[in-house]
Design a protein around this motif. Structure first.
Motif, PDB file in Angstrom:
ATOM      1  N   PRO A   1       0.824  -1.134  -0.108  1.00  0.00           N
ATOM      2  CA  PRO A   1      -0.110   0.033  -0.086  1.00  0.00           C
ATOM      3  C   PRO A   1       0.816   1.328  -0.048  1.00  0.00           C
ATOM      4  O   PRO A   1       0.586   2.613   0.137  1.00  0.00           O
ATOM      5  CB  PRO A   1      -0.770  -0.116   1.425  1.00  0.00           C
ATOM      6  N   ARG A   2       2.358   1.073   0.258  1.00  0.00           N
ATOM      7  CA  ARG A   2       3.229   2.435   0.314  1.00  0.00           C
ATOM      8  C   ARG A   2       2.839   3.220  -1.147  1.00  0.00           C
ATOM      9  O   ARG A   2       2.894   2.294  -2.010  1.00  0.00           O
ATOM     10  CB  ARG A   2       4.593   1.941   0.224  1.00  0.00           C
ATOM     11  N   GLU A   3       3.106   4.804  -1.048  1.00  0.00           N
ATOM     12  CA  GLU A   3       3.617   4.889  -2.132  1.00  0.00           C
ATOM     13  C   GLU A   3       5.183   4.778  -2.228  1.00  0.00           C
ATOM     14  O   GLU A   3       5.444   5.555  -1.478  1.00  0.00           O
ATOM     15  CB  GLU A   3       3.168   6.974  -2.090  1.00  0.00           C
ATOM     16  N   ILE A   4       5.261   5.606  -4.055  1.00  0.00           N
ATOM     17  CA  ILE A   4       6.304   5.514  -4.232  1.00  0.00           C
ATOM     18  C   ILE A   4       7.437   6.612  -3.890  1.00  0.00           C
ATOM     19  O   ILE A   4       8.125   5.763  -3.070  1.00  0.00           O
ATOM     20  CB  ILE A   4       6.519   5.225  -5.610  1.00  0.00           C
ATOM     21  N   GLY A   5       6.921   7.838  -3.277  1.00  0.00           N
ATOM     22  CA  GLY A   5       7.571   8.836  -3.081  1.00  0.00           C
ATOM     23  C   GLY A   5       7.497   8.169  -1.721  1.00  0.00           C
ATOM     24  O   GLY A   5       8.942   8.886  -0.926  1.00  0.00           O
ATOM     25  N   ALA A   6       7.569   7.149  -1.050  1.00  0.00           N
ATOM     26  CA  ALA A   6       8.120   6.575   0.626  1.00  0.00           C
ATOM     27  C   ALA A   6       9.325   6.004   0.516  1.00  0.00           C
ATOM     28  O   ALA A   6       8.894   4.754   1.742  1.00  0.00           O
ATOM     29  CB  ALA A   6       6.420   6.186   1.386  1.00  0.00           C
ATOM     30  N   VAL A   7       9.129   4.956  -0.528  1.00  0.00           N
ATOM     31  CA  VAL A   7      10.278   3.638  -0.754  1.00  0.00           C
ATOM     32  C   VAL A   7      11.709   4.794  -1.601  1.00  0.00           C
ATOM     33  O   VAL A   7      11.394   5.042  -2.029  1.00  0.00           O
ATOM     34  CB  VAL A   7       9.407   2.845  -1.739  1.00  0.00           C
ATOM     35  N   ASP A   8      13.014   3.513  -1.130  1.00  0.00           N
ATOM     36  CA  ASP A   8      13.705   4.209  -1.475  1.00  0.00           C
ATOM     37  C   ASP A   8      14.155   3.665  -2.587  1.00  0.00           C
ATOM     38  O   ASP A   8      13.494   2.477  -3.548  1.00  0.00           O
ATOM     39  CB  ASP A   8      15.105   3.834  -0.651  1.00  0.00           C
ATOM     40  N   ARG A   9      14.759   4.070  -4.217  1.00  0.00           N
ATOM     41  CA  ARG A   9      15.312   3.093  -5.142  1.00  0.00           C
ATOM     42  C   ARG A   9      15.888   1.972  -4.752  1.00  0.00           C
ATOM     43  O   ARG A   9      14.859   0.974  -5.630  1.00  0.00           O
ATOM     44  CB  ARG A   9      16.028   4.237  -5.918  1.00  0.00           C
ATOM     45  N   VAL A  10      16.084   1.336  -4.381  1.00  0.00           N
ATOM     46  CA  VAL A  10      17.173   0.124  -3.431  1.00  0.00           C
ATOM     47  C   VAL A  10      15.693  -1.166  -3.136  1.00  0.00           C
ATOM     48  O   VAL A  10      15.731  -2.141  -3.885  1.00  0.00           O
ATOM     49  CB  VAL A  10      17.675  -0.058  -2.829  1.00  0.00           C
ATOM     50  N   GLU A  11      15.065  -0.269  -2.407  1.00  0.00           N
ATOM     51  CA  GLU A  11      14.198  -1.021  -2.125  1.00  0.00           C
ATOM     52  C   GLU A  11      13.380  -1.279  -3.235  1.00  0.00           C
ATOM     53  O   GLU A  11      12.583  -3.063  -3.417  1.00  0.00           O
ATOM     54  CB  GLU A  11      13.366  -1.064  -0.734  1.00  0.00           C
ATOM     55  N   LEU A  12      13.108  -0.922  -3.957  1.00  0.00           N
ATOM     56  CA  LEU A  12      11.681  -0.595  -5.108  1.00  0.00           C
ATOM     57  C   LEU A  12      12.363  -1.808  -6.148  1.00  0.00           C
ATOM     58  O   LEU A  12      11.703  -2.632  -6.908  1.00  0.00           O
ATOM     59  CB  LEU A  12      11.599   0.652  -6.276  1.00  0.00           C
ATOM     60  N   ALA A  13      13.302  -1.505  -6.207  1.00  0.00           N
ATOM     61  CA  ALA A  13      14.705  -2.733  -7.248  1.00  0.00           C
ATOM     62  C   ALA A  13      14.226  -4.157  -6.751  1.00  0.00           C
ATOM     63  O   ALA A  13      13.852  -5.149  -7.693  1.00  0.00           O
ATOM     64  CB  ALA A  13      15.808  -2.672  -7.028  1.00  0.00           C
ATOM     65  N   ARG A  14      14.240  -4.774  -5.684  1.00  0.00           N
ATOM     66  CA  ARG A  14      14.605  -5.995  -4.651  1.00  0.00           C
ATOM     67  C   ARG A  14      12.500  -6.160  -4.919  1.00  0.00           C
ATOM     68  O   ARG A  14      12.458  -6.873  -4.609  1.00  0.00           O
ATOM     69  CB  ARG A  14      14.410  -5.394  -3.286  1.00  0.00           C
ATOM     70  N   ILE A  15      11.464  -4.813  -4.374  1.00  0.00           N
ATOM     71  CA  ILE A  15      10.352  -5.535  -4.645  1.00  0.00           C
ATOM     72  C   ILE A  15       9.346  -5.556  -6.389  1.00  0.00           C
ATOM     73  O   ILE A  15       9.531  -6.950  -6.386  1.00  0.00           O
ATOM     74  CB  ILE A  15       9.490  -4.434  -4.902  1.00  0.00           C
ATOM     75  N   PHE A  16      10.641  -4.804  -7.205  1.00  0.00           N
ATOM     76  CA  PHE A  16      10.321  -6.096  -8.529  1.00  0.00           C
ATOM     77  C   PHE A  16      11.672  -6.456  -9.378  1.00  0.00           C
ATOM     78  O   PHE A  16      11.052  -7.046 -10.181  1.00  0.00           O
ATOM     79  CB  PHE A  16      10.577  -4.241  -9.063  1.00  0.00           C
ATOM     80  N   ALA A  17      11.709  -7.170  -8.417  1.00  0.00           N
ATOM     81  CA  ALA A  17      12.747  -7.840  -9.473  1.00  0.00           C
ATOM     82  C   ALA A  17      12.773  -9.086 -10.111  1.00  0.00           C
ATOM     83  O   ALA A  17      13.215  -9.771 -10.849  1.00  0.00           O
ATOM     84  CB  ALA A  17      13.456  -8.348  -7.749  1.00  0.00           C
TER      85      ALA A  17
END
Length: 265
Positions: free
Chosen positions: A82-98
């Motif tokens: 549920p988090r907004e993209i603006g609340a997440v760092d790029r590295v964590e987003l990369a893990r989520i989308f891996a």
């Protein structure tokens, strides 16, 4: 006197028609079964492999200032987070989308697909200026748009501040499109020319609620002023044929495969 169409922006200078514009990339049934999401490295690779002319995407800004390719402001629809993209760092987003096809920043996308043309939608005020600065060096192969003309202008001002040789192409936001439609309805060539000034393409839906946006008159007016017409989002083969018969220059579609089989058999 009929106005002489201006030379097209380099982004639209090639002869391919109708243009197949891959909406958020291309996620085939097979890729979807593997968990691949829209707006990912896998989706854009698939779109280019299928033969798409242009890659359509959207951008948001992460907590640590990275411009990433994503449509929604939050992760809930695509990942269940549920988090907004603006609340997440790029590295964590990369893990989520891996395991969902691979996250792309805008800088990575422009570097990894050096010959691809990009249709980029500015999704938030926070991302507008950073996006503009990034695309400034790639103006010949980028079109910048937004539902908000204010966000579009902010991105362009940031791009212009980098003093590029070529500014990106553009299509109107809601306000600018309304001015184009009103001018077209009057039948005044001068009014239409003013309303279309500075635009390279009209990227529009067929209808907005009860209002018909796409009309033969609008297509003719756009073409008379050197502006292309792209319609979104079209996933039906018969409708693709009807639109191109009307003179539409491109379709934005989730079905790159179907569009190419239909429009370029």
């Amino acid at each position: 006197m009929t106005p002489h169409p201006r030379d097209p922006h380099p982004y639209l200078a090639d002869a391919s028609r109708p243009r197949v514009i891959a909406h958020r990339g291309f996620v085939s049934d097979e890729l979807a079964q593997r968990g691949v999401a829209e707006n990912t490295r896998a989706a854009f690779t698939a779109a280019l492999a299928a033969g798409a002319d242009i890659l359509e995407t959207d951008c948001h800004l992460t907590r640590d200032g990275a411009v990433v390719l994503a449509h929604d402001a939050d992760l809930s629809r695509v990942t269940g987070d549920p988090r907004e993209i603006g609340a997440v760092d790029r590295v964590e987003l990369a893990r989520i989308f891996a395991e969902r096809g691979g996250l792309l920043t805008l800088e990575e996308a422009l570097a990894e697909y050096p010959r691809a043309r990009w249709n980029i939608d500015v999704k938030s005020r926070a991302v507008a200026a950073p996006l503009g600065r990034i695309v400034a060096r790639h103006g010949a192969r980028v079109l910048v748009t937004s539902f908000s003309d204010s966000l579009r202008r902010t991105a362009f001002a940031a791009a212009a501040g980098e003093r590029p040789a070529i500014l990106p192409a553009t299509s109107p936001g809601r306000g600018a499109l309304v001015r184009v439609l009103l001018a077209s309805a009057t039948g005044s060539r001068r009014a239409v020319r003013r309303a279309l000034a500075g635009l390279d393409a009209l990227q529009i839906p067929e209808r907005q609620g009860r209002i018909r946006v796409l009309t033969p008159r609008l297509v003719a007016a756009a073409h008379a002023n050197g502006v292309e017409v792209h319609v979104w989002t079209v996933n039906d083969a018969d409708r693709m044929r009807e639109l191109t018969a009307m003179g539409v220059d491109g379709v934005v579609t989730d079905r790159t495969d179907l569009a190419l089989a239909t429009l370029r058999p």
